[in-house]
Design a protein around this motif. Sequence first.
Motif, mmCIF file in Angstrom:
data_model
loop_
_atom_site.group_PDB
_atom_site.id
_atom_site.type_symbol
_atom_site.label_atom_id
_atom_site.label_comp_id
_atom_site.label_asym_id
_atom_site.label_seq_id
_atom_site.Cartn_x
_atom_site.Cartn_y
_atom_site.Cartn_z
ATOM 1 N N LEU A 5 0.834 -1.203 0.000
ATOM 2 C CA LEU A 5 0.000 0.000 0.000
ATOM 3 C C LEU A 5 0.867 1.251 0.000
ATOM 4 O O LEU A 5 0.603 2.198 -0.749
ATOM 5 C CB LEU A 5 -0.937 -0.001 1.205
ATOM 6 N N ASP A 6 1.910 1.261 0.801
ATOM 7 C CA ASP A 6 2.816 2.402 0.862
ATOM 8 C C ASP A 6 3.457 2.643 -0.502
ATOM 9 O O ASP A 6 3.522 3.780 -0.984
ATOM 10 C CB ASP A 6 3.875 2.161 1.935
ATOM 11 N N LEU A 7 3.905 1.579 -1.153
ATOM 12 C CA LEU A 7 4.506 1.694 -2.477
ATOM 13 C C LEU A 7 3.486 2.184 -3.502
ATOM 14 O O LEU A 7 3.771 3.086 -4.296
ATOM 15 C CB LEU A 7 5.088 0.349 -2.921
ATOM 16 N N ALA A 8 2.285 1.617 -3.476
ATOM 17 C CA ALA A 8 1.244 2.032 -4.428
ATOM 18 C C ALA A 8 0.908 3.506 -4.248
ATOM 19 O O ALA A 8 0.722 4.233 -5.238
ATOM 20 C CB ALA A 8 -0.007 1.170 -4.249
ATOM 21 N N LEU A 9 0.822 3.960 -3.015
ATOM 22 C CA LEU A 9 0.526 5.368 -2.764
ATOM 23 C C LEU A 9 1.657 6.273 -3.247
ATOM 24 O O LEU A 9 1.407 7.332 -3.819
ATOM 25 C CB LEU A 9 0.251 5.606 -1.281
ATOM 26 N N SER A 10 2.890 5.854 -3.028
ATOM 27 C CA SER A 10 4.012 6.690 -3.474
ATOM 28 C C SER A 10 4.107 6.711 -4.992
ATOM 29 O O SER A 10 4.446 7.738 -5.584
ATOM 30 C CB SER A 10 5.331 6.228 -2.854
ATOM 31 N N GLU A 11 3.802 5.593 -5.657
ATOM 32 C CA GLU A 11 3.839 5.549 -7.120
ATOM 33 C C GLU A 11 2.679 6.311 -7.748
ATOM 34 O O GLU A 11 2.770 6.731 -8.901
ATOM 35 C CB GLU A 11 3.845 4.105 -7.617
ATOM 36 N N SER A 12 1.595 6.478 -7.013
ATOM 37 C CA SER A 12 0.435 7.193 -7.555
ATOM 38 C C SER A 12 0.588 8.704 -7.441
ATOM 39 O O SER A 12 -0.295 9.447 -7.835
ATOM 40 C CB SER A 12 -0.839 6.759 -6.835
ATOM 41 N N ASN A 13 1.707 9.146 -6.905
ATOM 42 C CA ASN A 13 1.969 10.574 -6.709
ATOM 43 C C ASN A 13 0.902 11.248 -5.857
ATOM 44 O O ASN A 13 0.620 12.430 -6.022
ATOM 45 C CB ASN A 13 2.111 11.295 -8.055
ATOM 46 N N SER A 14 0.290 10.487 -4.957
ATOM 47 C CA SER A 14 -0.691 11.081 -4.051
ATOM 48 C C SER A 14 0.044 11.807 -2.925
ATOM 49 O O SER A 14 1.226 11.589 -2.694
ATOM 50 C CB SER A 14 -1.609 10.012 -3.464
ATOM 51 N N ASP A 15 -0.655 12.667 -2.259
ATOM 52 C CA ASP A 15 -0.071 13.420 -1.151
ATOM 53 C C ASP A 15 -0.188 12.665 0.168
ATOM 54 O O ASP A 15 0.171 13.196 1.207
ATOM 55 C CB ASP A 15 -0.761 14.778 -1.014
ATOM 56 N N VAL A 16 -0.680 11.427 0.127
ATOM 57 C CA VAL A 16 -0.881 10.645 1.337
ATOM 58 C C VAL A 16 0.446 10.032 1.767
ATOM 59 O O VAL A 16 1.112 9.341 1.000
ATOM 60 C CB VAL A 16 -1.926 9.530 1.110
ATOM 61 N N ASP A 17 0.832 10.303 3.000
ATOM 62 C CA ASP A 17 2.015 9.697 3.612
ATOM 63 C C ASP A 17 1.504 8.766 4.701
ATOM 64 O O ASP A 17 1.243 9.188 5.821
ATOM 65 C CB ASP A 17 2.925 10.779 4.195
#
Length: 130
Positions: free
Chosen positions: A78-90
């Motif tokens: 999930l962390d990788l998917a969020l970082s690859e999606s260029n979302s602002d979610v940390d």
Amino acid sequence: MSGDDLDDRLSRRFDADGDGDDNESLNDTKSQTDMSSSTSQNAQKNKKAQNIKKEWNVRSFYLDDDLDDEVTTAFKRLDLALSESNSDVDIKKTRHFYPLLVELGLEQVDEMDVEDIAQRLEGHNTDGTE
């Protein structure tokens, strides 16, 4: 040593914002009834908590190695998917991921009937026997 002294020492030992991912402990501290009544009142406050280790309830549970590995892998994916999606979610494991797992799990348990739950539990021996 008082509880506040211990909380202060643990907060200083781990990261300052209370989102440490390595040594989370989730001890059982309130009954289900207490949590249900306080949940609705504190939901908004909890989302903005500065130090979750001081402001949130603590609950502890144990996972076998396989399930623990699945949880760790799910978080990393999930962390990788969020970082690859260029979302602002940390995403933080303690602040975001664990509560999400519990919330989604509770929703699924609510939809299950007793037979479904019993069948699922039969596949998970807790006494160490096969």
